[in-house]
Write an enzyme that holds these catalytic residues in place. Structure first.
Site, PDB file in Angstrom:
ATOM      1  N   TRP A 160       9.771 -22.622 -41.023  1.00  0.00           N
ATOM      2  CA  TRP A 160      10.294 -23.976 -40.662  1.00  0.00           C
ATOM      3  C   TRP A 160       9.135 -24.886 -40.394  1.00  0.00           C
ATOM      4  O   TRP A 160       9.096 -26.117 -40.154  1.00  0.00           O
ATOM      5  CB  TRP A 160      11.131 -23.824 -39.373  1.00  0.00           C
ATOM      6  CG  TRP A 160      10.028 -23.412 -37.942  1.00  0.00           C
ATOM      7  CD1 TRP A 160       9.342 -22.535 -37.896  1.00  0.00           C
ATOM      8  CD2 TRP A 160       9.857 -24.361 -36.829  1.00  0.00           C
ATOM      9  NE1 TRP A 160       8.488 -22.335 -36.655  1.00  0.00           N
ATOM     10  CE2 TRP A 160       9.056 -23.378 -35.851  1.00  0.00           C
ATOM     11  CE3 TRP A 160      10.525 -25.323 -36.165  1.00  0.00           C
ATOM     12  CZ2 TRP A 160       8.583 -23.784 -34.806  1.00  0.00           C
ATOM     13  CZ3 TRP A 160       9.914 -25.910 -34.983  1.00  0.00           C
ATOM     14  CH2 TRP A 160       9.170 -24.950 -33.994  1.00  0.00           C
ATOM     15  N   ASP A 161       7.911 -24.338 -40.490  1.00  0.00           N
ATOM     16  CA  ASP A 161       6.531 -25.099 -40.225  1.00  0.00           C
ATOM     17  C   ASP A 161       6.660 -26.268 -41.412  1.00  0.00           C
ATOM     18  O   ASP A 161       6.298 -27.265 -41.147  1.00  0.00           O
ATOM     19  CB  ASP A 161       5.570 -24.266 -40.836  1.00  0.00           C
ATOM     20  CG  ASP A 161       5.552 -23.012 -40.008  1.00  0.00           C
ATOM     21  OD1 ASP A 161       6.459 -22.395 -39.609  1.00  0.00           O
ATOM     22  OD2 ASP A 161       4.446 -22.483 -39.844  1.00  0.00           O
ATOM     23  N   GLU A 219       7.895 -17.810 -29.158  1.00  0.00           N
ATOM     24  CA  GLU A 219       8.149 -16.398 -29.305  1.00  0.00           C
ATOM     25  C   GLU A 219       7.568 -15.295 -28.228  1.00  0.00           C
ATOM     26  O   GLU A 219       7.931 -14.175 -28.547  1.00  0.00           O
ATOM     27  CB  GLU A 219       7.375 -16.150 -30.582  1.00  0.00           C
ATOM     28  CG  GLU A 219       8.211 -16.674 -31.815  1.00  0.00           C
ATOM     29  CD  GLU A 219       7.587 -16.608 -33.205  1.00  0.00           C
ATOM     30  OE1 GLU A 219       6.324 -16.097 -33.072  1.00  0.00           O
ATOM     31  OE2 GLU A 219       8.214 -16.914 -34.148  1.00  0.00           O
ATOM     32  N   LYS A 276       3.983 -19.321 -25.682  1.00  0.00           N
ATOM     33  CA  LYS A 276       3.083 -19.596 -26.869  1.00  0.00           C
ATOM     34  C   LYS A 276       2.871 -20.918 -27.652  1.00  0.00           C
ATOM     35  O   LYS A 276       1.800 -21.127 -28.151  1.00  0.00           O
ATOM     36  CB  LYS A 276       3.723 -18.523 -28.055  1.00  0.00           C
ATOM     37  CG  LYS A 276       2.949 -18.315 -29.322  1.00  0.00           C
ATOM     38  CD  LYS A 276       3.736 -17.461 -30.332  1.00  0.00           C
ATOM     39  CE  LYS A 276       3.019 -17.163 -31.702  1.00  0.00           C
ATOM     40  NZ  LYS A 276       3.877 -16.518 -32.422  1.00  0.00           N
ATOM     41  N   GLN A 277       3.818 -21.741 -27.681  1.00  0.00           N
ATOM     42  CA  GLN A 277       3.484 -22.839 -28.356  1.00  0.00           C
ATOM     43  C   GLN A 277       4.738 -23.887 -27.915  1.00  0.00           C
ATOM     44  O   GLN A 277       5.801 -23.183 -27.034  1.00  0.00           O
ATOM     45  CB  GLN A 277       3.816 -22.787 -29.756  1.00  0.00           C
ATOM     46  CG  GLN A 277       5.427 -22.417 -30.275  1.00  0.00           C
ATOM     47  CD  GLN A 277       5.273 -21.689 -31.656  1.00  0.00           C
ATOM     48  OE1 GLN A 277       5.373 -20.355 -31.852  1.00  0.00           O
ATOM     49  NE2 GLN A 277       5.532 -22.338 -32.742  1.00  0.00           N
TER      50      GLN A 277
HETATM   51  C1  BGC Z   1       4.977 -19.300 -34.949  1.00  0.00           C
HETATM   52  C2  BGC Z   1       6.186 -19.771 -35.774  1.00  0.00           C
HETATM   53  C3  BGC Z   1       5.668 -19.950 -37.248  1.00  0.00           C
HETATM   54  C4  BGC Z   1       4.841 -18.946 -37.701  1.00  0.00           C
HETATM   55  C5  BGC Z   1       4.322 -19.150 -38.997  1.00  0.00           C
HETATM   56  C6  BGC Z   1       4.131 -17.935 -35.590  1.00  0.00           C
HETATM   57  O1  BGC Z   1       3.122 -17.533 -34.990  1.00  0.00           O
HETATM   58  O2  BGC Z   1       5.429 -18.766 -33.701  1.00  0.00           O
HETATM   59  O3  BGC Z   1       6.707 -20.954 -35.082  1.00  0.00           O
HETATM   60  O4  BGC Z   1       6.887 -20.349 -37.851  1.00  0.00           O
HETATM   61  O5  BGC Z   1       3.816 -18.648 -37.153  1.00  0.00           O
HETATM   62  O6  BGC Z   1       3.534 -20.282 -39.051  1.00  0.00           O
END
Ligand code: BGC
Length: 773
Positions: free
Chosen positions: A360-361, A489, A598-599
């Site tokens: 999804w990035d 996550e 985390k984000q």
């Molecule tokens: C992130 C995801 C992301 C993936 C790839 C993970 O660490 O939490 O949001 O899609 O990395 O970049």
């Protein structure tokens, strides 16, 4: 606080390493990666290196379905994890100086330097090796042509400084390469064909047949070698999955001897299998005829063109300047939109971790940059890629017993290939980003035509998924979404993740809006074929009206999910440096129980739907969530930079900018050795353009509200917006916007400004205010 270990000099256009750092060798290999969209590799050495390193060469679109390996198989798991595969090492050149093999791990060397020149797209190394008092100076230049995508070029130059002697060059092609992350230590390649003669050779490898009916690939590497120096003899050898030339030369004190290795990298993605060798040979002949200097010139001219549009200049902060150029360089080395079959993998051509081609990035973080720095067909190609994969998305939803389309978290084909239940089954918010990208593209470019067919196909299919995935809570008379993982996550299986609910409802609303638009403009021919019933549409509408969103009245914030506020809510500043990053220092269950984020999660929603929230809502939620955020996803800092800038939190915005811009250069998350964070590399650009310059485009209206970080003298960038080519320059006391294109009206600090064609406006820079409590 995070302790940084800076390995590279700070220079505006270069990444320079002056010490051969055997301890952080992999990290430097990642940073020194090169790519040209068609292929790429880590910053490996051409000659032998017997220390710890990671040989990695990757070819765009060439992948392998590695059989899933899990402890407890759960129904719905994908059968395989698609991997970008490590491929033939075609850069290798072993070197024997006076019969002694050159091995930079054990050699005595001086004046070492490895340098990635981002302006010209070239990697060079130079050093002097000392063997039994004999000193030899070596200079190696490598580039992957962006003017001729299948061409790699290496120039290897040596000068014996204080002796006469001899050298043997062994340029080779080695197909015996494995992925470090292979689930069953399997070799993914078999040899098909090889040939070798004096000064040339070729090797064709094929990916193994697999039980999952995914395509196999043929890869041919063809080399031709030219020597500038007195050749004594040439022999060749052939081994299993390997060919080489052995070229002996005499060396004369003070005189330079140069080897040029030209390699064509061709695959059956682009050519018939039977033609691969010949195509490679022809390509090499054609280019060698032009000569090294001309090939290099054509390559560099393409880089100049890219920089002319996309460069962001920063005066007064060399680290920030280097950071953004590094990100743009590595991002464009991975993807520049020429091949609509490709997408942007999180590690690009720089490592193996993460596998897959598409996350999804791309939609959430990369699309805005490509919208503004490339022609509209590049962004459209990214959308079409998802449209072509709709069948895979239907398959994924069926795997979960659901209707509609569930776009995958990780994929090559549209079929999910990630197999951790909390992500595969639960991280369904990804579907929202795919829908949002359609809005983003149409809103930015004005190309409503996209909605008629592809757009509505994808939107209606995702809406069908959401309508089936929600459930109605009879007691509370609201719709809910249970059992999800939000963008954060570090929590799994939560109920009513605010962000997921928000994006589900937003998708349904937008789809309804698009349907209305198509119907009222007589553009619904294709829509009629989609069999959307009135009952279905009525249900979508009802969900948008009755969705439950966790909210806390006392704190006046949106709650990340139902039970988030029951946690021990402490700030990340209470963590000691030894505990960071948490994902490397804490047990997983401790992370899950903690409040650490985390984000961006709630804040991700406020970033996407920025225009739907008040400044006060943004401020309250930012103040609440940011202090608990550990930014251990590389995607996180940029979203915070953009919001912090909007809220007038300049210091925070600046801190987050540096973190995203220098994430890999300064190894913030202590994982750059695995490869670069390619999809996060838009972060620095987002922070400057949407953050510091405050660019917004919602409701088809362009606006800016720039500020300048205290330590910067000026910054400037260009964007393409519809038929306008806009240059924005922000300095200590003024904002200057020039544009080429038809007359343009935009909003600057809330006031309408007209800029005539070829015109410029200059207005005083406004100070940001943080008056909100
Ligand atoms: C992130 C995801 C992301 C993936 C790839 C993970 O660490 O939490 O949001 O899609 O990395 O970049």
């Amino acid at each position: 606080m995070i302790t940084l270990n800076r390995l590279f000099d700070v220079e505006p256009w270069k990444i320079v390493e002056n010490t051969l750092n055997t301890k952080d060798f992999r990290l430097a290999e990642s940073v020194m990666s090169l790519g040209n969209g068609h292929m790429g590799m880590r910053g490996n050495f051409e000659e032998k290196y017997s220390g710890d390193f990671h040989q990695g060469s990757y070819i765009a679109g060439v992948w392998f379905p590695d059989k899933t390996r899990v402890g407890w198989w759960k129904n719905g798991y994908p059968n395989y994890f698609g991997k970008v595969i490590n491929s033939t090492n075609f850069i290798g050149i072993n070197v024997l100086l006076n019969s002694q093999e050159l091995d930079l791990f054990s050699e005595t060397i001086k004046d070492y330097s490895r340098e990635l020149d981002m302006k010209h797209g070239v990697l060079t190394r130079s050093f002097t090796v000392i063997q039994d008092k004999k000193e030899t100076s070596v200079k190696v230049t490598r580039f992957l042509s962006i003017a001729e995508k299948e061409l790699a070029v290496i120039k290897y130059e040596i000068i014996p400084l204080n002796y006469d002697g001899d050298v043997t060059f062994i340029p080779y092609l080695d197909g015996d390469i494995r992925n470090e992350d292979s689930n069953y230590e399997e070799d993914f390649w078999v040899e098909v064909n090889k040939e070798v003669s004096s000064f040339e050779g070729s090797l064709t490898m094929k990916t193994k047949d697999n039980p999952f009916n995914t395509p196999t690939f043929h890869l041919t590497t063809t080399m031709k070698v030219e020597i500038d120096g007195p050749v004594r003899s040439v022999t060749s050898s052939i081994e299993n999955e390997y060919v080489d030339n052995q070229i002996d030369l005499e060396l004369t004190k003070g005189q330079s001897t140069t080897l040029y290795k030209y390699v064509a990298v061709t695959t059956d993605r682009d050519h018939e299998v039977g033609d691969l060798v010949q195509v490679g040979k022809d390509l090499l002949s054609k280019n060698i005829e032009k000569g090294y200097q001309q090939i290099l010139k054509e390559h560099q001219e393409q880089w100049f063109k890219r920089w002319e549009i996309a460069d962001v200049e920063i005066d007064g902060d060399p680290e920030a300047q280097q950071g953004i150029r590094f990100n743009l360089f590595q991002l464009f080395s991975t993807y520049y939109g020429e091949d609509s079959r490709l997408n942007i993998g999180p590690k690009g051509f720089t490592g193996e971790k993460y596998g897959g081609a598409t996350y999804w990035d791309t939609e959430a973080y990369a699309l805005p940059l490509y919208l503004a720095t490339a022609t509209p067909d590049v962004a459209e190609n990214l959308l079409r890629y998802r449209h072509k994969q709709l069948d895979g998305a239907f398959h994924n939803a069926r795997q979960q017993g659901l209707k509609g389309a569930l776009y995958p978290m990780v994929t090559f084909t549209g079929v999910e290939c990630h197999n951790e239940w909390e992500i595969t089954f639960e991280e369904i918010h990804r579907n929202g980003a795919i829908a949002y990208a359609i809005y983003n593209y149409v809103n930015y470019t004005g190309d409503k035509g996209y909605l008629k067919r592809n757009g509505i196909d994808v939107l209606s299919s995702i809406s069908r998924f959401w309508a089936d995935r929600v459930h109605y809570n009879n007691k509370k008379e609201v719709y809910m979404i249970h059992g999800v993982t939000g963008p954060n996550e570090y929590e799994n299986n939560v109920n009513n993740n605010w962000y997921t609910n928000l994006m589900a409802v937003w998708t349904l609303k937008y789809t309804l809006e698009v349907i209305e638009y198509l119907q009222s403009n007589n553009l619904d021919e294709h829509l009629k074929t989609l069999d959307l019933t009135d009952a279905e549409i009525a249900k979508w509408k009802e969900i948008t009206e009755k969705m439950y969103f966790p909210y806390d009245k006392e704190l006046d914030i949106f709650v990340q999910h139902d039970t988030f506020l029951d946690k021990d809510l402490i700030h990340a500043s209470t963590l000691s440096p030894e505990e960071r990053p948490l994902n490397q220092k804490w047990s997983w269950d401790k992370i899950l129980r903690s409040c650490f984020i985390k984000q961006a999660d709630v804040l991700q929603g406020m970033y996407f739907l920025n225009h739907e929230f008040t400044l006060s809502e943004k401020k309250k939620n930012f103040d609440f969530y940011e202090p608990m955020t550990v930014h251990e996803s590389s995607l996180s800092p940029s979203i915070h930079a953009v919001l912090a800038a909007e809220l007038g939190l300049e210091e925070k915005a600046f801190e987050m900018y540096h973190r995203t811009a220098r994430l890999d250069l300064d190894n913030y998350n202590n994982d750059t050795e695995d490869g670069l964070h390619i999809t996060s590399m838009t972060g620095a650009w987002l922070s400057i353009v949407q953050g510091f310059a405050g660019m917004r485009t919602a409701n088809e209206a362009l606006s800016f509200a720039p500020f300048i970080p205290a330590s910067w003298n000026f910054y400037q960038f260009n964007i393409v917006y519809r038929d306008h080519y806009i240059k924005l320059n922000v300095c200590k006391d003024s904002v200057k916007i020039s544009q080429q294109g038809s007359d343009l009206t935009l909003t600057l600090y809330g006031e309408k400004v007209q800029i005539p064609s070829e015109g410029t406006v200059i207005i005083p820079l406004k100070q940001k205010e943080t008056t909100l409590q």
